[in-house]
Design a protein around this motif. Structure first.
Motif, PDB file in Angstrom:
ATOM      1  N   ALA A 105       0.745  -1.186   0.062  1.00 22.58           N
ATOM      2  CA  ALA A 105       0.092  -0.029  -0.057  1.00 22.58           C
ATOM      3  C   ALA A 105       1.011   1.126  -0.111  1.00 22.58           C
ATOM      4  O   ALA A 105       1.974   1.254   0.172  1.00 22.58           O
ATOM      5  N   ILE A 106       0.324   2.387  -0.125  1.00 19.03           N
ATOM      6  CA  ILE A 106       0.967   3.693   0.202  1.00 19.03           C
ATOM      7  C   ILE A 106       0.793   4.020   1.627  1.00 19.03           C
ATOM      8  O   ILE A 106      -0.628   3.823   2.086  1.00 19.03           O
ATOM      9  N   TYR A 107       1.861   4.191   2.413  1.00 16.39           N
ATOM     10  CA  TYR A 107       1.544   4.366   3.747  1.00 16.39           C
ATOM     11  C   TYR A 107       1.841   5.898   4.026  1.00 16.39           C
ATOM     12  O   TYR A 107       2.745   6.600   3.551  1.00 16.39           O
ATOM     13  N   TYR A 108       0.922   6.320   4.744  1.00 15.49           N
ATOM     14  CA  TYR A 108       0.667   7.849   5.036  1.00 15.49           C
ATOM     15  C   TYR A 108       1.025   8.095   6.486  1.00 15.49           C
ATOM     16  O   TYR A 108       0.294   7.766   7.369  1.00 15.49           O
ATOM     17  N   CYS A 109       1.653   9.281   6.771  1.00 19.50           N
ATOM     18  CA  CYS A 109       1.874   9.699   8.102  1.00 19.50           C
ATOM     19  C   CYS A 109       0.670  10.652   8.425  1.00 19.50           C
ATOM     20  O   CYS A 109       0.346  11.359   7.476  1.00 19.50           O
ATOM     21  N   ASN A 110       0.161  10.748   9.373  1.00 20.18           N
ATOM     22  CA  ASN A 110      -0.923  11.769   9.930  1.00 20.18           C
ATOM     23  C   ASN A 110      -0.897  12.178  11.403  1.00 20.18           C
ATOM     24  O   ASN A 110      -0.560  11.621  12.258  1.00 20.18           O
ATOM     25  N   ILE A 111      -1.377  13.508  11.442  1.00 19.20           N
ATOM     26  CA  ILE A 111      -1.713  14.415  12.893  1.00 19.20           C
ATOM     27  C   ILE A 111      -3.019  14.537  12.743  1.00 19.20           C
ATOM     28  O   ILE A 111      -3.572  15.471  11.755  1.00 19.20           O
ATOM     29  N   PRO A 112      -3.778  14.259  13.625  1.00 15.99           N
ATOM     30  CA  PRO A 112      -5.339  14.608  13.239  1.00 15.99           C
ATOM     31  C   PRO A 112      -5.337  16.272  13.577  1.00 15.99           C
ATOM     32  O   PRO A 112      -4.650  16.719  14.417  1.00 15.99           O
ATOM     33  N   LYS A 113      -6.498  16.654  13.086  1.00 16.27           N
ATOM     34  CA  LYS A 113      -6.739  18.158  13.163  1.00 16.27           C
ATOM     35  C   LYS A 113      -7.037  18.582  14.537  1.00 16.27           C
ATOM     36  O   LYS A 113      -6.532  19.667  14.900  1.00 16.27           O
ATOM     37  N   TYR A 114      -7.578  17.578  15.432  1.00 23.80           N
ATOM     38  CA  TYR A 114      -7.718  18.313  16.598  1.00 23.80           C
ATOM     39  C   TYR A 114      -6.584  18.349  17.661  1.00 23.80           C
ATOM     40  O   TYR A 114      -6.420  18.919  18.597  1.00 23.80           O
ATOM     41  N   VAL A 115      -5.543  17.691  17.000  1.00 20.46           N
ATOM     42  CA  VAL A 115      -4.087  17.796  17.664  1.00 20.46           C
ATOM     43  C   VAL A 115      -3.420  18.776  17.255  1.00 20.46           C
ATOM     44  O   VAL A 115      -2.595  19.280  17.794  1.00 20.46           O
ATOM     45  N   ALA A 116      -3.471  18.737  15.769  1.00 23.48           N
ATOM     46  CA  ALA A 116      -2.748  19.833  15.115  1.00 23.48           C
ATOM     47  C   ALA A 116      -3.181  21.266  15.153  1.00 23.48           C
ATOM     48  O   ALA A 116      -2.323  22.225  15.032  1.00 23.48           O
ATOM     49  N   GLY A 117      -4.404  21.194  15.685  1.00 20.56           N
ATOM     50  CA  GLY A 117      -4.994  22.776  15.595  1.00 20.56           C
ATOM     51  C   GLY A 117      -5.327  23.180  14.275  1.00 20.56           C
ATOM     52  O   GLY A 117      -5.276  24.339  14.090  1.00 20.56           O
ATOM     53  N   THR A 118      -5.411  22.387  13.420  1.00 20.29           N
ATOM     54  CA  THR A 118      -5.683  22.871  12.014  1.00 20.29           C
ATOM     55  C   THR A 118      -7.190  22.564  11.642  1.00 20.29           C
ATOM     56  O   THR A 118      -7.796  21.906  12.269  1.00 20.29           O
ATOM     57  N   SER A 119      -7.762  23.242  10.559  1.00 18.26           N
ATOM     58  CA  SER A 119      -8.915  22.846   9.932  1.00 18.26           C
ATOM     59  C   SER A 119      -8.921  21.269   9.272  1.00 18.26           C
ATOM     60  O   SER A 119     -10.056  20.875   9.338  1.00 18.26           O
ATOM     61  N   ASP A 120      -8.164  20.974   8.832  1.00 19.56           N
ATOM     62  CA  ASP A 120      -8.018  19.480   8.416  1.00 19.56           C
ATOM     63  C   ASP A 120      -6.971  18.709   9.123  1.00 19.56           C
ATOM     64  O   ASP A 120      -5.913  19.446   9.257  1.00 19.56           O
ATOM     65  N   ASP A 121      -6.917  17.453   8.723  1.00 20.53           N
ATOM     66  CA  ASP A 121      -5.875  16.535   9.230  1.00 20.53           C
ATOM     67  C   ASP A 121      -4.826  16.858   8.535  1.00 20.53           C
ATOM     68  O   ASP A 121      -4.568  17.326   7.245  1.00 20.53           O
ATOM     69  N   VAL A 122      -3.776  16.778   9.018  1.00 24.98           N
ATOM     70  CA  VAL A 122      -2.327  16.822   8.286  1.00 24.98           C
ATOM     71  C   VAL A 122      -1.873  15.499   7.875  1.00 24.98           C
ATOM     72  O   VAL A 122      -1.695  14.532   8.797  1.00 24.98           O
ATOM     73  N   TRP A 123      -1.321  15.679   6.458  1.00 31.50           N
ATOM     74  CA  TRP A 123      -1.049  14.388   5.895  1.00 31.50           C
ATOM     75  C   TRP A 123       0.315  14.296   5.335  1.00 31.50           C
ATOM     76  O   TRP A 123       0.472  15.508   4.786  1.00 31.50           O
ATOM     77  N   GLY A 124       1.125  13.296   5.283  1.00 32.54           N
ATOM     78  CA  GLY A 124       2.535  13.459   4.570  1.00 32.54           C
ATOM     79  C   GLY A 124       2.037  13.091   3.092  1.00 32.54           C
ATOM     80  O   GLY A 124       0.947  12.923   2.791  1.00 32.54           O
ATOM     81  N   GLN A 125       2.946  13.023   2.375  1.00 33.65           N
ATOM     82  CA  GLN A 125       2.777  12.812   0.846  1.00 33.65           C
ATOM     83  C   GLN A 125       2.702  11.219   0.450  1.00 33.65           C
ATOM     84  O   GLN A 125       2.123  10.749  -0.525  1.00 33.65           O
ATOM     85  N   GLY A 126       3.067  10.288   1.600  1.00 35.55           N
ATOM     86  CA  GLY A 126       3.073   8.934   1.292  1.00 35.55           C
ATOM     87  C   GLY A 126       4.309   8.382   0.854  1.00 35.55           C
ATOM     88  O   GLY A 126       5.202   9.069   0.205  1.00 35.55           O
ATOM     89  N   THR A 127       4.248   6.901   1.259  1.00 36.25           N
ATOM     90  CA  THR A 127       5.565   6.259   0.783  1.00 36.25           C
ATOM     91  C   THR A 127       4.890   4.935   0.446  1.00 36.25           C
ATOM     92  O   THR A 127       4.284   4.215   1.198  1.00 36.25           O
ATOM     93  N   GLN A 128       5.582   4.477  -0.865  1.00 39.73           N
ATOM     94  CA  GLN A 128       5.049   3.343  -1.430  1.00 39.73           C
ATOM     95  C   GLN A 128       5.874   2.017  -0.693  1.00 39.73           C
ATOM     96  O   GLN A 128       6.960   1.965  -0.693  1.00 39.73           O
ATOM     97  N   VAL A 129       4.839   0.936  -0.203  1.00 39.17           N
ATOM     98  CA  VAL A 129       5.370  -0.461   0.068  1.00 39.17           C
ATOM     99  C   VAL A 129       5.056  -1.256  -0.781  1.00 39.17           C
ATOM    100  O   VAL A 129       3.670  -1.553  -0.953  1.00 39.17           O
ATOM    101  N   THR A 130       5.796  -1.934  -1.472  1.00 38.70           N
ATOM    102  CA  THR A 130       5.600  -3.015  -2.492  1.00 38.70           C
ATOM    103  C   THR A 130       6.121  -4.453  -1.972  1.00 38.70           C
ATOM    104  O   THR A 130       7.288  -4.260  -1.450  1.00 38.70           O
ATOM    105  N   ILE A 131       5.283  -5.405  -1.880  1.00 31.12           N
ATOM    106  CA  ILE A 131       5.623  -6.938  -1.415  1.00 31.12           C
ATOM    107  C   ILE A 131       5.582  -7.894  -2.753  1.00 31.12           C
ATOM    108  O   ILE A 131       4.494  -7.974  -3.124  1.00 31.12           O
ATOM    109  N   GLU A 132       6.568  -7.953  -3.281  1.00 37.73           N
ATOM    110  CA  GLU A 132       6.815  -9.126  -4.312  1.00 37.73           C
ATOM    111  C   GLU A 132       7.743 -10.231  -3.953  1.00 37.73           C
ATOM    112  O   GLU A 132       8.982  -9.881  -3.510  1.00 37.73           O
ATOM    113  N   SER A 133       7.535 -11.347  -4.586  1.00 31.87           N
ATOM    114  CA  SER A 133       8.577 -12.688  -4.342  1.00 31.87           C
ATOM    115  C   SER A 133       9.398 -12.210  -5.403  1.00 31.87           C
ATOM    116  O   SER A 133       9.375 -11.633  -6.516  1.00 31.87           O
TER     117      SER A 133
END
Length: 119
Positions: free
Chosen positions: A91-119
């Motif tokens: 999946a793409i994994y995202y870091c997050n700070i909820p808006k009620y923690v960050a004090g912002t109008s929306d949740d804060v998200w990173g750009q994401g980092t791809q994790v690929t699982i293949e044999s």
């Protein structure tokens, strides 16, 4: 304004390990809750793990015993150690700070980092 930057994704074989890192910048504030989410193609974004300022953690049932979330001494860097990775962890994994923690109008998200699982 706080910004989140993830790193550490990549390609790994089933059973392998990866460590993701998320660094919060742009603020001297220590955030009481930081989360990791993931989103696989065609699926909704889901909460994977959460950590509070006291070190308390919660995990999705699907990753319990395999993933570990932690904070560094800098507090605003959060790690996700992923062991025994399975194809369904891809999946793409995202870091997050909820808006009620960050004090912002929306949740804060990173750009994401791809994790690929293949044999």
């Amino acid at each position: 304004q706080v910004q989140l930057v993830e790193s550490g994704g990549g390609l790994v074989q089933p059973g392998g390990s990866l460590r993701l890192s998320c660094a919060a910048s742009g603020s001297m504030f220590t955030y009481s809750v930081m989360n990791w989410y993931r989103q696989a193609p065609g699926k909704e974004r889901e909460l994977v793990a959460s950590i509070n300022i006291g070190g308390g953690t919660t995990y999705a049932d699907s990753v319990k015993g395999r993933f570990t979330i932690s904070r560094t001494s800098a507090q605003n860097t959060v790690l996700l150690q992923m062991n025994n990775l399975k194809p369904e962890d891809a999946a793409i994994y995202y870091c997050n700070i909820p808006k009620y923690v960050a004090g912002t109008s929306d949740d804060v998200w990173g750009q994401g980092t791809q994790v690929t699982i293949e044999s």
